[in-house]
Scaffold this motif. Structure first.
Motif, PDB file in Angstrom:
ATOM      1  N   ASP A  98       0.757  -1.186   0.000  1.00 57.83           N
ATOM      2  CA  ASP A  98       0.032  -0.250  -0.007  1.00 57.83           C
ATOM      3  C   ASP A  98       0.986   1.303  -0.002  1.00 57.83           C
ATOM      4  N   GLN A  99       2.076   1.186   0.816  1.00 54.64           N
ATOM      5  CA  GLN A  99       2.903   2.293   0.696  1.00 54.64           C
ATOM      6  C   GLN A  99       3.678   2.646  -0.383  1.00 54.64           C
ATOM      7  N   LEU A 100       3.823   1.530  -1.188  1.00 58.96           N
ATOM      8  CA  LEU A 100       4.434   1.654  -2.594  1.00 58.96           C
ATOM      9  C   LEU A 100       3.325   2.412  -3.473  1.00 58.96           C
ATOM     10  N   GLN A 101       2.307   2.180  -3.617  1.00 55.92           N
ATOM     11  CA  GLN A 101       1.243   2.503  -4.497  1.00 55.92           C
ATOM     12  C   GLN A 101       0.918   3.889  -4.041  1.00 55.92           C
ATOM     13  N   GLU A 102       1.101   4.053  -2.527  1.00 55.43           N
ATOM     14  CA  GLU A 102       0.514   5.632  -2.286  1.00 55.43           C
ATOM     15  C   GLU A 102       1.699   6.491  -2.656  1.00 55.43           C
ATOM     16  N   HIS A 103       2.968   6.226  -2.098  1.00 56.12           N
ATOM     17  CA  HIS A 103       3.817   7.243  -2.202  1.00 56.12           C
ATOM     18  C   HIS A 103       4.839   7.215  -3.399  1.00 56.12           C
ATOM     19  N   PHE A 104       4.978   6.233  -3.950  1.00 48.14           N
ATOM     20  CA  PHE A 104       5.996   5.973  -5.257  1.00 48.14           C
ATOM     21  C   PHE A 104       5.180   5.608  -6.438  1.00 48.14           C
ATOM     22  N   HIS A 116       8.938  -0.312   0.440  1.00 47.03           N
ATOM     23  CA  HIS A 116       8.967   1.274   0.393  1.00 47.03           C
ATOM     24  C   HIS A 116      10.095   1.889   0.776  1.00 47.03           C
ATOM     25  N   LYS A 117      10.885   1.162   1.867  1.00 44.74           N
ATOM     26  CA  LYS A 117      12.103   1.889   2.271  1.00 44.74           C
ATOM     27  C   LYS A 117      13.001   1.757   1.232  1.00 44.74           C
ATOM     28  N   ALA A 118      13.137   0.824   0.301  1.00 47.12           N
ATOM     29  CA  ALA A 118      14.004   0.306  -0.780  1.00 47.12           C
ATOM     30  C   ALA A 118      13.697   1.621  -1.816  1.00 47.12           C
TER      31      ALA A 118
END
Lengths: 346, 288
Positions: free
Chosen positions: B187-193, B271-273
């Motif tokens: 979810d973080q990946l899709q939201e922030h990147f 998401h950290k990557a």
């Protein structure tokens, strides 16, 4: 472009409410921006659909692409169909990795090997739902695009939602293909049917609000707040009883909105219990009876029965077990711990 | 009869009779109204009487309760302080039970058995809670639960529920926490990147297979990479298998980058990557 395709597109566009046509065509993506701008969406639907067909002619749309528009329509308005829930079983540990391409290949392969004339479309959505549209034909006739079956499947779950307008003879083949493609080994129909697809999903995926007892306070404490703007001359003499009823009701139904079901059906095969002196039935046979509860929103109406004073709290477990048992068709037979009377009394 | 009277020369009598009849009607009506008013007044008086009675009784009850309480408090000052200590202890324990859910697994005894709450978290963010209500008689079984269907609850129960409830809970908690962690990363990946991702991210319900394309920029040109992340261990929130591939006509330096990325995804949260990619690119571009 084929006559039949043109007619199909025309009829599909006519189904869509006028205000939604533009958004659905954009989602469909088969007509370009410039083409869409040439359509006047304020004219009557007949003319809009004619214009759309015209533009599709220019793009030489085929039946498979046209079917995608049907999927989009049904995804936005799933409640126009009746959905049945099926549950699949697997033998042992199965591969936890769901490969979408593999699933599609196996599904199509199974169907096509049995039936040459089928139109199969897949569409994936954000919530991991895979929508499958199948139009069935026979070895001698082309697929009937106006009576397609719809299947909604969430990967790695054992549940499949099938829209019941399927020509019954194709159902076993459809089930076989699903089982094969998803690596399960058996499938059975659950006694759960409704118009509201999302509510069926809520019930089997356990997404509805169940009331679990915990020690820590729940964030939704608002229910304790506003006492209704009371007329100070009216005093609740029965306050304790009222609060008891609300508490019991809350324990059974939970705090949140209930899944939307339209009916619950109980087939009774129990003995008729009458005053022995009256001797109504001289043969000791089960009294066959079918009781059907219908409502635009059955579970909410059951939830409001006790607070409205129309039933005693707690309500009969036969009614309240519907979401937990994930069924709304019941057969009640003579058993020691079933109480048919409590279910009959108001 | 009236017609006759009208036709006769005694019209005045007819008129008088009519007036009389009207007066009688009015009198009857007035009588009725008076009776109604009297009835109302009587009922109002009765209501007042009854509410006075009720107020008196309520006052009596209140007084009695107060007396009882005073009696209890006065009876033994020692008892009352012991009582205060007990109340403090109870409050303390209640508070502890309330925050026990922060440990991740907490339970409450119910009429039918025990209701366990498994709270999930990923790297200092609290996520959803799931419940399992167990019956203890005649044997341990699951009565009700809110665990999603794609978590293999039945398998875990079959293995551990009868023999070791603690192990059952801890295995289930591992599955749920890992799932929550994987879902959070995706979810973080899709939201922030989302700007670095091309097209859609192909996921599945358990979030243990992710396939997507993302852009990598090197020397002010962007190249598409395709990555397939397979999380073989359902109790782990890091992938077991990573495949990063680039288009066959890409320069050789990219192959190195792909290998580096592949290694990074295996070790670090998704998401950290991606965050490290963007900061690495900034430092590269910033360099003269």
């Amino acid at each position: 472009m084929d006559e039949t395709v043109a007619e199909y597109i025309r009829r599909t566009v006519l189904k869509i409410p006028r205000d939604e046509i533009k958004t659905m065509l954009e989602k469909w993506g088969l007509l370009s921006e410039t083409q869409l701008q040439t359509i006047n969406f304020r004219q009557i639907k007949e003319s809009i659909s004619q214009d759309v067909v015209q533009l599709c002619e220019e793009n030489s749309v085929d039946i498979k692409q046209a079917a995608v528009l049907d999927i989009i329509y049904n995804h936005v308005y799933p409640n126009k169909r009746v959905w049945c829930v099926y549950q699949m079983k697997k033998t042992g540990e199965e591969a936890e990795f769901f490969d979408l391409t593999d699933f599609k290949k196996k599904f199509k392969g199974r169907l096509r090997s049995a039936l040459k004339n089928v139109t199969i479309n897949f569409r994936e959505y954000e919530d991991n739902a895979i929508w499958i549209r199948i139009a069935w034909g026979t070895p001698y006739t082309k697929p009937n695009q106006y009576k397609p079956s719809y299947v909604v499947y969430h990967s790695q779950t054992p549940y499949v939602f099938i829209s019941a307008s399927v020509l019954k003879s194709n159902l076993p083949l459809l089930c076989q293909a699903l089982v094969l493609a998803s690596n399960y080994h058996d499938i059975r129909e659950m006694e759960l049917r409704s118009h509201s697809l999302n509510s069926l999903k809520d019930i089997v995926f356990k997404r509805y609000s169940q009331n679990f007892q915990t020690h820590y306070p729940r964030p939704l404490q608002e229910r304790n707040v506003a006492p209704k703007s009371a007329d100070l001359r009216i005093i609740q003499e029965n306050r304790n009883e009222k609060e008891r009823i609300e508490r019991v009701n809350r324990e059974v139904f939970g705090d949140g909105p209930q899944p939307k079901l339209e009916f619950a059906q109980y087939k009774l095969e129990t003995m008729f219990k009458s005053d022995p002196q009256m001797d109504v039935l001289d043969k000791k046979e089960p009294f066959r009876c079918l009781v059907k509860f219908s409502s635009p929103h059955l579970l909410e109406s059951l939830k409001s029965l006790a607070p409205a004073g129309m039933a005693d709290a707690p309500i009969s477990p036969l009614l309240t077990c519907i979401p937990q048992k994930a069924r709304n068709y019941f057969k009640i037979r003579e058993k020691k711990h079933f109480f048919p009377e409590s279910f009959v009394s108001p | 009869m009236e017609e006759g009277k009208r036709n006769s020369a005694h019209g005045v009598f007819a008129h008088l009779e009519r007036l009389e009849a009207e007066a009688r009607e009015i009198a009857v009506k007035e009588e009725k109204m008076k009776q109604e008013e009297e009835k109302q007044a009587r009922l109002k008086a009765r209501v007042r009487e009854l509410s006075l009675q009720r107020d008196m009784l309520l006052a009596k009850v209140r007084l009695q309760k107060k007396r009882l309480r005073e009696k209890r408090a006065m009876s033994d000052p020692a008892k009352s302080s012991a009582r205060a200590v007990l109340e403090w202890k109870i409050k303390n324990i209640k508070g502890m039970l309330q925050i026990s859910y922060l440990t991740g697994i907490s339970g409450k005894q119910t009429k039918q058995g025990v209701c366990f709450c498994i709270s999930t978290a990923y790297e200092s963010t609290y996520l959803d809670s799931y419940y399992v209500h167990l019956l203890v008689k005649p044997e341990v079984q699951i009565y009700q639960h809110s665990v999603p269907t794609f978590i293999p609850l039945e398998e875990i129960a079959k293995k551990y529920l009868q023999t070791d409830i603690g192990r059952f809970l801890s295995v289930l908690s591992d599955h749920l926490n890992a799932y929550a962690g994987r879902k959070y990363q995706a979810d973080q990946l899709q939201e922030h990147f989302s700007d670095q991702i091309e097209g859609t991210v192909q996921r599945n319900s358990l979030c243990n297979l992710l396939v997507f394309n993302y852009k990598v920029s090197s020397k002010s040109k962007t190249f598409p990479f395709n990555v397939r992340l397979l999380y073989g261990d359902l109790c782990c929130s890091l992938p077991t298998e990573v495949n990063v591939s680039c288009t066959p006509d890409a320069p050789a330096s990219l192959a190195e980058m792909a290998a580096a990325h592949s290694d990074l995804f295996r070790r670090v949260a998704l998401h950290k990557a991606f965050r490290s990619f963007s900061s690495a690119e900034e430092s590269v571009d910033g360099a003269p």
